[in-house]
Design a protein around this motif. Structure first.
Motif, PDB file in Angstrom:
ATOM      1  N   GLN A  65       2.946  22.999  -3.413  1.00  0.00           N
ATOM      2  CA  GLN A  65       4.506  23.388  -3.001  1.00  0.00           C
ATOM      3  C   GLN A  65       4.938  21.679  -2.415  1.00  0.00           C
ATOM      4  OE1 GLN A  65       3.958  25.724  -2.795  1.00  0.00           O
ATOM      5  NE2 GLN A  65       3.682  26.048  -5.490  1.00  0.00           N
ATOM      6  N   VAL A  66       4.324  21.322  -1.727  1.00  0.00           N
ATOM      7  CA  VAL A  66       4.228  19.962  -0.844  1.00  0.00           C
ATOM      8  C   VAL A  66       3.978  18.818  -0.995  1.00  0.00           C
ATOM      9  CG1 VAL A  66       4.886  19.404   1.702  1.00  0.00           C
ATOM     10  CG2 VAL A  66       5.578  21.723   1.239  1.00  0.00           C
ATOM     11  N   ARG A  67       3.978  17.200  -1.149  1.00  0.00           N
ATOM     12  CA  ARG A  67       3.496  16.389  -0.909  1.00  0.00           C
ATOM     13  C   ARG A  67       4.295  15.529   0.443  1.00  0.00           C
ATOM     14  NH1 ARG A  67       3.650  12.177  -6.031  1.00  0.00           N
ATOM     15  NH2 ARG A  67       5.777  12.570  -5.411  1.00  0.00           N
ATOM     16  N   LEU A  68       3.828  14.795   0.893  1.00  0.00           N
ATOM     17  CA  LEU A  68       3.426  13.665   1.991  1.00  0.00           C
ATOM     18  C   LEU A  68       3.189  12.378   1.159  1.00  0.00           C
ATOM     19  CD1 LEU A  68       2.185  15.565   5.170  1.00  0.00           C
ATOM     20  CD2 LEU A  68       4.265  15.651   4.217  1.00  0.00           C
ATOM     21  N   ARG A  69       4.258  11.159   1.904  1.00  0.00           N
ATOM     22  CA  ARG A  69       3.786   9.831   0.704  1.00  0.00           C
ATOM     23  C   ARG A  69       4.518   9.237   2.063  1.00  0.00           C
ATOM     24  NH1 ARG A  69       9.268   9.008  -0.278  1.00  0.00           N
ATOM     25  NH2 ARG A  69      10.438  10.925  -0.752  1.00  0.00           N
ATOM     26  N   LEU A 109      18.964 -24.524   0.945  1.00  0.00           N
ATOM     27  CA  LEU A 109      18.488 -22.531   1.126  1.00  0.00           C
ATOM     28  C   LEU A 109      16.925 -22.118   1.225  1.00  0.00           C
ATOM     29  CD1 LEU A 109      20.984 -21.092  -1.263  1.00  0.00           C
ATOM     30  CD2 LEU A 109      21.047 -21.310   1.313  1.00  0.00           C
ATOM     31  N   GLN A 110      16.195 -21.753   2.029  1.00  0.00           N
ATOM     32  CA  GLN A 110      15.088 -20.951   2.065  1.00  0.00           C
ATOM     33  C   GLN A 110      14.752 -19.820   1.072  1.00  0.00           C
ATOM     34  OE1 GLN A 110      12.769 -23.451   4.109  1.00  0.00           O
ATOM     35  NE2 GLN A 110      14.282 -24.461   4.014  1.00  0.00           N
ATOM     36  N   GLY A 111      13.331 -19.346   1.164  1.00  0.00           N
ATOM     37  CA  GLY A 111      13.741 -18.455   0.344  1.00  0.00           C
ATOM     38  C   GLY A 111      13.535 -17.499   1.147  1.00  0.00           C
ATOM     39  N   GLU A 112      13.230 -16.250   0.585  1.00  0.00           N
ATOM     40  CA  GLU A 112      14.276 -15.228   1.625  1.00  0.00           C
ATOM     41  C   GLU A 112      13.172 -14.349   1.832  1.00  0.00           C
ATOM     42  OE1 GLU A 112      16.709 -11.039   0.739  1.00  0.00           O
ATOM     43  OE2 GLU A 112      17.460 -13.028   0.952  1.00  0.00           O
ATOM     44  N   LYS A 113      12.854 -13.751   2.640  1.00  0.00           N
ATOM     45  CA  LYS A 113      11.501 -12.856   3.304  1.00  0.00           C
ATOM     46  C   LYS A 113      11.707 -11.437   3.904  1.00  0.00           C
ATOM     47  CE  LYS A 113      10.067 -16.314   5.090  1.00  0.00           C
ATOM     48  NZ  LYS A 113      10.798 -17.196   4.853  1.00  0.00           N
ATOM     49  N   SER A 114      10.821 -10.435   3.383  1.00  0.00           N
ATOM     50  CA  SER A 114      10.898  -9.443   4.227  1.00  0.00           C
ATOM     51  C   SER A 114       9.330  -8.185   4.208  1.00  0.00           C
ATOM     52  CB  SER A 114      12.074  -8.325   3.599  1.00  0.00           C
ATOM     53  OG  SER A 114      11.775  -7.911   1.860  1.00  0.00           O
ATOM     54  N   TRP A 115       9.916  -7.771   5.114  1.00  0.00           N
ATOM     55  CA  TRP A 115       8.760  -6.165   5.205  1.00  0.00           C
ATOM     56  C   TRP A 115       9.507  -4.949   5.194  1.00  0.00           C
ATOM     57  CZ3 TRP A 115       3.222  -6.503   5.107  1.00  0.00           C
ATOM     58  CH2 TRP A 115       2.679  -7.390   4.994  1.00  0.00           C
ATOM     59  N   SER A 116       8.760  -3.895   4.812  1.00  0.00           N
ATOM     60  CA  SER A 116       9.604  -2.341   4.038  1.00  0.00           C
ATOM     61  C   SER A 116       7.951  -1.853   4.648  1.00  0.00           C
ATOM     62  CB  SER A 116       9.985  -2.514   2.569  1.00  0.00           C
ATOM     63  OG  SER A 116      10.663  -3.247   2.129  1.00  0.00           O
ATOM     64  N   VAL A 117       8.877  -0.486   5.050  1.00  0.00           N
ATOM     65  CA  VAL A 117       7.919   0.710   5.542  1.00  0.00           C
ATOM     66  C   VAL A 117       8.522   1.344   5.135  1.00  0.00           C
ATOM     67  CG1 VAL A 117       6.106  -0.277   7.164  1.00  0.00           C
ATOM     68  CG2 VAL A 117       8.589   0.789   7.584  1.00  0.00           C
ATOM     69  N   GLU A 118       8.164   2.573   4.728  1.00  0.00           N
ATOM     70  CA  GLU A 118       8.781   3.872   4.885  1.00  0.00           C
ATOM     71  C   GLU A 118       7.509   5.475   4.372  1.00  0.00           C
ATOM     72  OE1 GLU A 118       9.274   4.835  -0.300  1.00  0.00           O
ATOM     73  OE2 GLU A 118      10.121   2.785  -0.061  1.00  0.00           O
ATOM     74  N   GLY A 119       9.081   6.142   5.020  1.00  0.00           N
ATOM     75  CA  GLY A 119       7.666   7.976   4.742  1.00  0.00           C
ATOM     76  C   GLY A 119       8.570   8.513   4.489  1.00  0.00           C
ATOM     77  N   GLY A 120       8.310  10.207   3.645  1.00  0.00           N
ATOM     78  CA  GLY A 120       9.244  10.531   2.735  1.00  0.00           C
ATOM     79  C   GLY A 120       7.750  11.888   2.638  1.00  0.00           C
ATOM     80  N   VAL A 121       9.041  13.055   2.444  1.00  0.00           N
ATOM     81  CA  VAL A 121       7.892  14.652   2.011  1.00  0.00           C
ATOM     82  C   VAL A 121       8.674  14.943   0.302  1.00  0.00           C
ATOM     83  CG1 VAL A 121       9.380  15.607   3.668  1.00  0.00           C
ATOM     84  CG2 VAL A 121       7.758  16.805   2.519  1.00  0.00           C
ATOM     85  N   ASP A 122       7.849  15.165  -0.227  1.00  0.00           N
ATOM     86  CA  ASP A 122       8.647  15.969  -1.478  1.00  0.00           C
ATOM     87  C   ASP A 122       8.029  17.903  -1.489  1.00  0.00           C
ATOM     88  OD1 ASP A 122       8.954  13.659  -2.369  1.00  0.00           O
ATOM     89  OD2 ASP A 122       7.731  13.098  -3.541  1.00  0.00           O
ATOM     90  N   VAL A 123       9.594  18.535  -1.449  1.00  0.00           N
ATOM     91  CA  VAL A 123       8.703  20.074  -1.511  1.00  0.00           C
ATOM     92  C   VAL A 123       9.505  20.432  -2.808  1.00  0.00           C
ATOM     93  CG1 VAL A 123       8.983  22.096  -0.498  1.00  0.00           C
ATOM     94  CG2 VAL A 123       8.952  20.105   1.158  1.00  0.00           C
ATOM     95  N   VAL A 161       1.127  -1.077   0.116  1.00  0.00           N
ATOM     96  CA  VAL A 161      -0.357  -0.115   0.069  1.00  0.00           C
ATOM     97  C   VAL A 161       0.917   0.823   0.131  1.00  0.00           C
ATOM     98  CG1 VAL A 161      -0.187   0.055   2.680  1.00  0.00           C
ATOM     99  CG2 VAL A 161      -2.104   1.643   1.009  1.00  0.00           C
ATOM    100  N   SER A 162       0.263   2.470  -0.924  1.00  0.00           N
ATOM    101  CA  SER A 162       1.385   3.690  -0.850  1.00  0.00           C
ATOM    102  C   SER A 162       0.296   4.336  -1.264  1.00  0.00           C
ATOM    103  CB  SER A 162       1.977   3.567  -2.230  1.00  0.00           C
ATOM    104  OG  SER A 162       1.219   3.336  -3.405  1.00  0.00           O
ATOM    105  N   VAL A 163       0.648   5.927  -0.472  1.00  0.00           N
ATOM    106  CA  VAL A 163      -0.452   6.525  -0.153  1.00  0.00           C
ATOM    107  C   VAL A 163       0.662   8.322  -0.315  1.00  0.00           C
ATOM    108  CG1 VAL A 163      -2.139   8.431   1.405  1.00  0.00           C
ATOM    109  CG2 VAL A 163      -1.557   5.942   2.040  1.00  0.00           C
TER     110      VAL A 163
END
Length: 629
Positions: free
Chosen positions: A411-415, A443-457, A402-404
């Protein structure tokens, strides 16, 4: 103290220590910036760049390396290197251009072969696409950049940072690179270039409209003596595309072939090796309406062959031959649900086959179903995705995302973004064995969870600033390792129990290509792992922990000439930092563009991926001639 020896510091503390310990680097970068303005522009930055103000608009471009929907990339970090920028950079290949993008870590053995990682993920955790078609190699990620696309054939390069398994399945852990080729272009160009280490390049491309069908094609040949003994190479690439109307839609054919012969001394161990690889690719796609749906159907095939000779002068001592085939088909349907909502859904099938004297005969199928929807919620744009992947021998994997994107004024966007990603081990990681490397079949498969937040100005003077913080937690991470105290021990693959990557990225641009353009980025990465003590990592747990990059470009002679200066400082886990400086100067004459380039201008000394001295200062001179419309 290295980052791997830390016991869980905050990202802020890690960044603070990095800045404290790298004052000289900051002074070097700032010095280059000031020198660029004084010597090239003769005026203060604000005066040179003007005072133009832009408003911020949500991206409506279909960035095929980030989303299957227009606007689907609005909440993500995507860097786009367009053709105009690509042709003014001091680079000679697609992979070299990607290496300058924020978050990218291009570990080069020679211009004939390099490994790419994004956001600290291994070279196996990056997905490479050409026009949206999977190019990543199932045998080994060492061959992911063995594309067939000459530099002249590139329209743009899209680099998505962060997980994309919900869109594209396995391997999209650190990000995705999508190479978009030119189409619907009439005319042609020829490029000739010569330079240090006996490097000689001849390339050409062209396009034409043939009775309603547009055809484009290009070829490139590069050879060099290499920067040290045993690193000579020869690369020949050919790529083309044809498209025209069929029914109510459009039919397209893509095809290409690449040949790479190169000295591989010390590439995979202390041996005077030699390697020959071949890459062939073909795809047929149809795009058009089917009732309320907008359909894209596609069939593709890719073959990669690798002939590896451990001792160049004694081929019979040890030799590997691998032939890897991928055949795939997919269908994507898009529909407008009304009120600004767009839905994409579809399925994908890939068969992977291998014939190898070292890895055996292998065959496996990949099956997947996916869906992605963009939903406007007032001024907010949300994109949600889900994909189900099934690969023989491994558990079924669900990849939600999910992305928002939230505008906060003009002039500003949050994401923000969150997603799950995975990769399954390559055949090399499971079955390969030679005197220096031993695979692990279970070997087993590699799994990951990622989260991020940012601002564009968006700021005055045509400036855009972006900031992003991210965290990725990986379980069963796959790595090559050996006893840290035994340099003669072979590397073995294993599953690291877990690793956590925390990063901060800052980037900015100011100005324009027609006057003065200033771009830069900085990134910091902190890694914590539960790996067993006393082991050395070959590549996976040796990411770049700090990168500082600055580029300045000035047009002159009424935009008939330009100067571009690129500086970069980077530090890797367990290594000292290295400062690199490249430059390119070009002038448009009656015969075409004459340009002079130099890489590693300061002749910095550092080790490449094989642990041997990397290429030093290299100067080149070239001529690009355009003809036709």
């Amino acid at each position: 103290m290295t980052f791997l020896e830390r016991s869980g510091p905050s990202l802020l503390a890690a960044v603070s220590e990095l800045v404290t310990n790298t004052d000289s680097v900051w002074r070097s970068v700032l010095w280059i910036a000031r020198l660029s303005f004084v010597l090239l522009f003769g005026v203060p930055p604000a005066q040179a760049l003007g005072q133009q103000v832009h408003t911020f608009e949500l991206d409506t471009l279909l960035v095929t390396g980030a989303s299957r929907l227009p606007g689907g990339a609005a909440g993500r970090v995507v860097s786009i290197v367009d053709r105009e920028a690509l042709l003014r950079q001091p680079v000679g290949s697609v992979s070299e251009a990607v290496g300058w993008v924020m978050g990218a870590d291009l570990q080069v053995r020679s211009p004939a072969q390099a490994d790419l990682s994004l956001r600290g993920a291994s070279y196996e955790g990056v997905l490479v696409l050409v026009d949206g078609v999977r190019m990543s190699d199932p045998q080994t990620g060492h061959f992911d950049l063995d594309t067939t696309v000459p530099l002249e054939r590139v329209e743009r390069i899209e680099v998505l940072l962060g997980p994309a398994s919900a869109q594209f399945g396995a391997d999209a852990v650190g990000g995705v690179v999508n190479i978009v080729t030119r189409k619907e272009w009439a005319g042609g160009e020829i490029r000739m270039e010569g330079g240090a280490f006996g490097r000689l390049t001849l390339a050409g491309s062209g396009g034409a409209d043939l009775g309603g069908w547009d055809v484009t094609a290009g070829a490139e040949s590069t050879e060099s003596d290499g920067h040290r003994e045993g690193t000579d190479y020869e690369v020949v690439l050919f790529d083309g595309r044809a498209g025209g109307p069929l029914g109510e839609g459009r039919l397209e054919f893509s095809f290409g072939h690449g040949r790479r012969n190169f000295g591989a001394a010390d590439f995979y161990g202390p041996f005077p090796a030699y390697e020959r690889t071949r890459t062939s690719f073909g795809a047929v796609r149809w795009m058009g309406p089917a009732g309320p749906l907008d359909l894209t159907t596609q069939v593709s095939t890719r073959r990669h062959t690798d002939d590896f000779i451990l001792r160049r002068d004694d081929p019979d001592f040890y030799r590997n031959n691998h032939v890897s085939d991928q055949v795939g088909a997919d269908v994507t349907a898009r529909i407008d649900l009304g009120e600004g909502r767009l839905l994409a859904f579809g399925s994908e099938w890939i068969r992977e086959m291998l014939e190898s004297n070292a890895l055996g005969e292998r065959e496996q199928d990949r099956l997947a179903a996916f869906a992605e929807i963009t939903t406007p919620l007032g001024p907010v744009l949300a994109t949600t995705g889900m994909r189900v992947d099934r690969r023989e021998g491994f558990e079924t994997f669900l990849s939600p995302s999910v992305s928002v994107s939230v505008p906060a004024g003009e002039q500003v966007r949050l994401r923000a973004q969150a997603g799950r990603a995975f990769r399954t081990p390559s055949w090399t990681e499971r079955y390969y064995e030679d005197p220096a490397n031993i695979g692990t079949p279970d070997l087993q498969g590699e799994k990951s969870w990622s989260v991020e937040g940012g601002v564009d100005v968006v700021l005055p003077a045509s400036a855009v600033v972006r900031a992003t913080a991210f965290r990725r937690k990986s379980d069963d991470l796959i790595d090559w390792a050996r006893d840290a105290d035994d340099d003669e021990a072979p590397w073995r693959t294993r599953n690291v129990e877990s690793a956590t990557f925390r990063g901060l990225e800052l980037s900015g641009t100011m100005g324009s290509m027609q006057t003065v353009l200033l771009t830069g980025h900085a990134s910091w990465l902190d890694v914590e792992t539960s790996e067993a003590p006393g082991l050395a990592s070959k590549s996976t747990l040796r990411p770049l922990t700090r990168t500082l990059s600055l580029a300045v470009q000035r047009a002159f002679l009424a935009d008939r000439g330009y100067v571009r200066l690129q500086a970069r400082d980077r530090t890797r886990v367990g290594e000292d930092g290295v400062f690199l400086l490249d430059v390119r100067v070009g002038v448009t004459l009656a015969v075409g563009e004459l340009y002079l380039g130099a890489t590693n201008l300061t002749d910095a000394t550092y080790a490449d991926l094989s642990g041997q001295p990397a290429e030093g200062r290299a100067v080149s001179l070239g001529l690009r001639t355009l003809f036709g419309s």
